[in-house]
Design a protein around this motif. Structure first.
Motif, PDB file in Angstrom:
ATOM      1  N   GLU A  99       1.243  -1.064   0.099  1.00  0.00           N
ATOM      2  CA  GLU A  99      -0.019   0.052   0.127  1.00  0.00           C
ATOM      3  C   GLU A  99       1.159   0.969  -0.598  1.00  0.00           C
ATOM      4  OE1 GLU A  99      -3.633   2.317   2.595  1.00  0.00           O
ATOM      5  OE2 GLU A  99      -3.121  -0.177   2.407  1.00  0.00           O
ATOM      6  N   GLY A 100       0.790   1.800  -1.444  1.00  0.00           N
ATOM      7  CA  GLY A 100       1.877   3.499  -0.835  1.00  0.00           C
ATOM      8  C   GLY A 100       2.505   3.119  -1.276  1.00  0.00           C
ATOM      9  N   TYR A 101       3.352   3.448  -0.019  1.00  0.00           N
ATOM     10  CA  TYR A 101       5.251   2.923  -0.225  1.00  0.00           C
ATOM     11  C   TYR A 101       5.527   2.205   0.576  1.00  0.00           C
ATOM     12  CZ  TYR A 101       5.182   7.790  -2.905  1.00  0.00           C
ATOM     13  OH  TYR A 101       4.592   9.302  -3.294  1.00  0.00           O
ATOM     14  N   PHE A 102       5.262   0.697   0.894  1.00  0.00           N
ATOM     15  CA  PHE A 102       5.284   0.376   1.815  1.00  0.00           C
ATOM     16  C   PHE A 102       4.605  -1.389   1.456  1.00  0.00           C
ATOM     17  CE2 PHE A 102       4.947   4.099   4.651  1.00  0.00           C
ATOM     18  CZ  PHE A 102       5.318   3.925   5.609  1.00  0.00           C
ATOM     19  N   VAL A 103       5.209  -2.471   1.634  1.00  0.00           N
ATOM     20  CA  VAL A 103       5.836  -3.398   1.182  1.00  0.00           C
ATOM     21  C   VAL A 103       5.462  -4.367   2.281  1.00  0.00           C
ATOM     22  CG1 VAL A 103       6.069  -5.745  -0.208  1.00  0.00           C
ATOM     23  CG2 VAL A 103       5.353  -3.026  -1.012  1.00  0.00           C
ATOM     24  N   LEU A 104       4.867  -5.571   2.571  1.00  0.00           N
ATOM     25  CA  LEU A 104       4.848  -6.198   3.917  1.00  0.00           C
ATOM     26  C   LEU A 104       4.796  -7.688   3.572  1.00  0.00           C
ATOM     27  CD1 LEU A 104       5.152  -7.368   6.485  1.00  0.00           C
ATOM     28  CD2 LEU A 104       1.917  -7.701   6.516  1.00  0.00           C
ATOM     29  N   LEU A 105       6.034  -8.349   3.337  1.00  0.00           N
ATOM     30  CA  LEU A 105       6.374  -9.813   3.019  1.00  0.00           C
ATOM     31  C   LEU A 105       6.219 -10.304   4.381  1.00  0.00           C
ATOM     32  CD1 LEU A 105       7.312 -10.591   0.095  1.00  0.00           C
ATOM     33  CD2 LEU A 105       9.897 -10.602   1.061  1.00  0.00           C
ATOM     34  N   GLN A 106       5.689 -12.035   4.305  1.00  0.00           N
ATOM     35  CA  GLN A 106       4.578 -12.330   5.221  1.00  0.00           C
ATOM     36  C   GLN A 106       5.341 -13.630   4.456  1.00  0.00           C
ATOM     37  OE1 GLN A 106       0.791 -14.283   6.619  1.00  0.00           O
ATOM     38  NE2 GLN A 106       1.814 -15.075   8.089  1.00  0.00           N
ATOM     39  N   SER A 107       6.410 -14.038   5.129  1.00  0.00           N
ATOM     40  CA  SER A 107       7.571 -15.370   4.619  1.00  0.00           C
ATOM     41  C   SER A 107       8.023 -17.052   6.101  1.00  0.00           C
ATOM     42  CB  SER A 107       8.657 -14.739   3.895  1.00  0.00           C
ATOM     43  OG  SER A 107       8.989 -13.887   2.718  1.00  0.00           O
ATOM     44  N   GLU A 108       7.995 -18.112   4.996  1.00  0.00           N
ATOM     45  CA  GLU A 108       9.011 -19.052   6.018  1.00  0.00           C
ATOM     46  C   GLU A 108      10.343 -19.372   5.414  1.00  0.00           C
ATOM     47  OE1 GLU A 108       7.139 -23.575   6.952  1.00  0.00           O
ATOM     48  OE2 GLU A 108       5.550 -22.504   5.708  1.00  0.00           O
ATOM     49  N   GLY A 109      10.764 -19.844   6.321  1.00  0.00           N
ATOM     50  CA  GLY A 109      12.831 -20.290   5.454  1.00  0.00           C
ATOM     51  C   GLY A 109      13.188 -20.443   7.167  1.00  0.00           C
ATOM     52  N   GLU A 110      14.810 -20.187   6.969  1.00  0.00           N
ATOM     53  CA  GLU A 110      15.640 -20.886   8.421  1.00  0.00           C
ATOM     54  C   GLU A 110      16.798 -19.857   8.300  1.00  0.00           C
ATOM     55  OE1 GLU A 110      17.688 -24.256   6.682  1.00  0.00           O
ATOM     56  OE2 GLU A 110      16.019 -25.573   6.977  1.00  0.00           O
ATOM     57  N   PHE A 111      16.934 -19.713   9.523  1.00  0.00           N
ATOM     58  CA  PHE A 111      17.532 -18.932  10.535  1.00  0.00           C
ATOM     59  C   PHE A 111      18.133 -19.407  11.646  1.00  0.00           C
ATOM     60  CE2 PHE A 111      18.752 -14.244  13.112  1.00  0.00           C
ATOM     61  CZ  PHE A 111      19.728 -13.914  12.065  1.00  0.00           C
ATOM     62  N   GLY A 112      19.507 -20.340  10.984  1.00  0.00           N
ATOM     63  CA  GLY A 112      19.989 -21.328  12.331  1.00  0.00           C
ATOM     64  C   GLY A 112      18.847 -22.050  12.367  1.00  0.00           C
ATOM     65  N   VAL A 113      17.594 -21.952  12.861  1.00  0.00           N
ATOM     66  CA  VAL A 113      15.856 -22.903  13.381  1.00  0.00           C
ATOM     67  C   VAL A 113      15.166 -22.229  11.973  1.00  0.00           C
ATOM     68  CG1 VAL A 113      16.977 -22.831  14.941  1.00  0.00           C
ATOM     69  CG2 VAL A 113      15.442 -21.209  14.567  1.00  0.00           C
ATOM     70  N   PRO A 114      14.241 -23.689  11.973  1.00  0.00           N
ATOM     71  CA  PRO A 114      13.053 -22.958  10.893  1.00  0.00           C
ATOM     72  C   PRO A 114      11.941 -21.741  11.470  1.00  0.00           C
ATOM     73  CG  PRO A 114      12.973 -25.337  11.051  1.00  0.00           C
ATOM     74  CD  PRO A 114      14.199 -24.458  12.519  1.00  0.00           C
ATOM     75  N   VAL A 115      11.886 -20.816  10.992  1.00  0.00           N
ATOM     76  CA  VAL A 115      11.443 -19.367  11.374  1.00  0.00           C
ATOM     77  C   VAL A 115      10.730 -18.429  10.082  1.00  0.00           C
ATOM     78  CG1 VAL A 115      13.742 -18.819  13.096  1.00  0.00           C
ATOM     79  CG2 VAL A 115      13.487 -18.269   9.848  1.00  0.00           C
TER      80      VAL A 115
END
Length: 100
Positions: free
Chosen positions: A50-66
């Motif tokens: 919306e406008g100048y902002f973008v929200l991203l919801q993701s999954e992956g790993e950062f040493g553990v599942p996150v």
């Protein structure tokens, strides 16, 4: 290449472990890698803009599942500001609704 979509002039980083600018982000990513916490994105679940902002919801790993929640402010077609939350995914949830 990172500079294709992140501004080389202004990149304000709101993660307390990373300094502003691409050099600050690079130094933080190197430190995390040394700790065995590579930033790995596996699945993008939702993108909201919306406008100048973008929200991203993701999954992956950062040493553990996150679960990753990244909020970007875009200006001139490039990311100029970033906020994030990195939350470990529990092995079991107390409900059947799923995390995403």
């Amino acid at each position: 290449m990172l500079t294709d979509y992140i501004s080389t002039e202004t990149y304000d980083q709101h993660n307390p472990e990373a300094a502003d600018g691409l050099d600050g982000f690079g130094a933080a990513a190197a430190k995390w890698a040394e700790q065995g916490k590579d930033l790995v994105y596996k699945t993008v679940h939702k993108v909201i803009a919306e406008g100048y902002f973008v929200l991203l919801q993701s999954e992956g790993e950062f040493g553990v599942p996150v679960a990753y929640y990244d909020l970007f402010r875009v200006q001139g077609g490039k990311i100029v500001e970033h906020w994030d939350v990195i939350s470990p995914i529990p092995a079991e949830l107390p409900h059947d609704n799923g995390l995403f």
